[in-house]
Design an enzyme around this catalytic site. Structure first.
Site, mmCIF file in Angstrom:
data_model
loop_
_atom_site.group_PDB
_atom_site.id
_atom_site.type_symbol
_atom_site.label_atom_id
_atom_site.label_comp_id
_atom_site.label_asym_id
_atom_site.label_seq_id
_atom_site.Cartn_x
_atom_site.Cartn_y
_atom_site.Cartn_z
ATOM 1 N N GLY A 14 0.822 -1.211 0.000
ATOM 2 C CA GLY A 14 0.000 0.000 0.000
ATOM 3 C C GLY A 14 0.850 1.252 0.000
ATOM 4 N N ARG A 17 0.722 5.896 -2.009
ATOM 5 C CA ARG A 17 0.359 7.245 -1.544
ATOM 6 C C ARG A 17 0.371 7.287 -0.012
ATOM 7 N NH1 ARG A 17 -5.113 8.394 -5.180
ATOM 8 N NH2 ARG A 17 -4.146 8.116 -7.234
ATOM 9 N N LEU A 65 -3.129 -6.806 -4.450
ATOM 10 C CA LEU A 65 -2.993 -7.863 -3.445
ATOM 11 C C LEU A 65 -4.334 -8.426 -3.001
ATOM 12 C CD1 LEU A 65 -0.133 -6.336 -1.248
ATOM 13 C CD2 LEU A 65 0.019 -8.339 -2.750
ATOM 14 N N ASN A 91 0.716 -1.978 5.013
ATOM 15 C CA ASN A 91 -0.028 -0.719 5.034
ATOM 16 C C ASN A 91 -1.346 -0.801 4.264
ATOM 17 O OD1 ASN A 91 -0.106 2.186 5.730
ATOM 18 N ND2 ASN A 91 -0.096 2.427 3.496
ATOM 19 N N TYR A 155 -14.913 -1.972 9.802
ATOM 20 C CA TYR A 155 -13.517 -1.524 9.861
ATOM 21 C C TYR A 155 -12.950 -1.695 11.273
ATOM 22 C CZ TYR A 155 -9.542 1.711 9.440
ATOM 23 O OH TYR A 155 -8.292 2.281 9.453
ATOM 24 N N LYS A 159 -9.724 -4.155 12.272
ATOM 25 C CA LYS A 159 -8.514 -3.589 12.877
ATOM 26 C C LYS A 159 -8.284 -4.174 14.269
ATOM 27 C CE LYS A 159 -6.951 -0.871 9.645
ATOM 28 N NZ LYS A 159 -5.694 -1.237 8.942
ATOM 29 N N ILE A 188 -4.878 11.150 10.076
ATOM 30 C CA ILE A 188 -3.708 11.617 9.330
ATOM 31 C C ILE A 188 -4.185 12.311 8.055
ATOM 32 C CG2 ILE A 188 -1.533 10.959 8.241
ATOM 33 C CD1 ILE A 188 -1.639 10.360 11.244
#
Length: 258
Positions: A14, A17, A65, A91, A155, A159, A188
């Site tokens: 990943g 970017r 992937l 990532n 999500y 995680k 971020i």
């Protein structure tokens, strides 16, 4: 500070970017030879170019992937064109814009594949070789959503699974010199990312979010994650077995594990 990874071979998934790109740059700055993989070939070519090009030992791989054969294809390319890696940074991940907790089982599986299964599959292929060489570093890019309710249920659940896997798997491979850890980034700001788009479309929401949710009063920068991941990939992180590290500018509110 010498991180002790000059000449090490690293893989960042990943990496086209944002955070992945920054991680690749930070590892390259420390002297590691970095293989970067992402779906978009133009992004990958740009990352490799900015690291100094393939003539300096880096490698760009445009590959999806998510497809069933993706991780095995990547391992074959590394074996043929790069070498045995000793640093692996996962990532790949994201919400896939699946927000409904009552979504289909197929959508649950998509989020599972994207955020958890790819990492597990690559570890199963690549980590045994690190064990045989008695040195390796694996870092998972998890999220504060693993510990608190930030974002969609799907999500958060994946995680949380990735974070639990990090803690357990890290203990299994620790006797062989492989250190597995995870970082938990907060919000971020990345170019063309969620907060970049929201800043243009709904600046009042961003202002309110930064005031009420971010104790540091700003978004994180990709390089602030990249620098920390570089440390976790280093000789200096030798005691970080199964470590789960928030890097969130004080965004998280929980006492982790409570």
């Amino acid at each position: 500070m010498d991180l002790g990874i000059n000449g090490r071979l690293a893989l960042v998934t990943g990496a086209g970017r944002g955070i992945g790109r920054a991680i690749a740059f930070c590892l390259a700055r420390e002297g590691a030879r970095v293989a970067v993989v992402a779906r978009n070939s133009a992004d990958i070519e740009e990352v490799v170019k900015e690291m100094g090009g393939e003539s300096t030992g880096h490698l760009g791989i445009a590959l999806d992937l998510v497809k069933e054969s993706g991780p095995a294809e990547l391992a074959d390319i590394l074996k043929k064109d790069f070498g045995e890696i000793s640093i692996l940074v996962h990532n790949v991940g994201g919400t896939l814009n699946i927000k409904d907790p009552f979504c289909s089982v197929q959508d649950w599986r998509r989020v599972y594949r994207f955020n958890f299964e790819i990492a597990v599959e690559l570890n199963s292929i690549l980590v045994p070789k690190m064990q045989s060489r008695k040195w390796g570093r694996v870092v998972h890019n998890s999220s504060i959503s693993a510990m608190e309710n930030h974002g969609p249920v799907t999500y958060c659940a994946m995680k949380a699974a990735l974070t639990a896997y990090t803690r357990s798997f890290g203990g299994v491979v620790a006797p062989d010199g492989v250190v597995v850890s995870a970082i938990l980034p907060g919000a971020i700001f990345t170019e063309k990312g969620y907060w970049d788009i929201t800043s243009k479309e709904n600046p009042e929401h961003v202002k309110k979010y930064l005031t009420e949710r971010q104790r540091i009063g700003r978004f994180g920068r990709p390089e602030e994650i990249g620098n920390y991941v570089a440390f976790l990939c280093s000789d200096l992180a030798s005691f970080n077995t199964g470590s789960i590290v928030p890097v969130d500018g004080g965004q998280g509110r929980g006492y982790f594990g409570q």
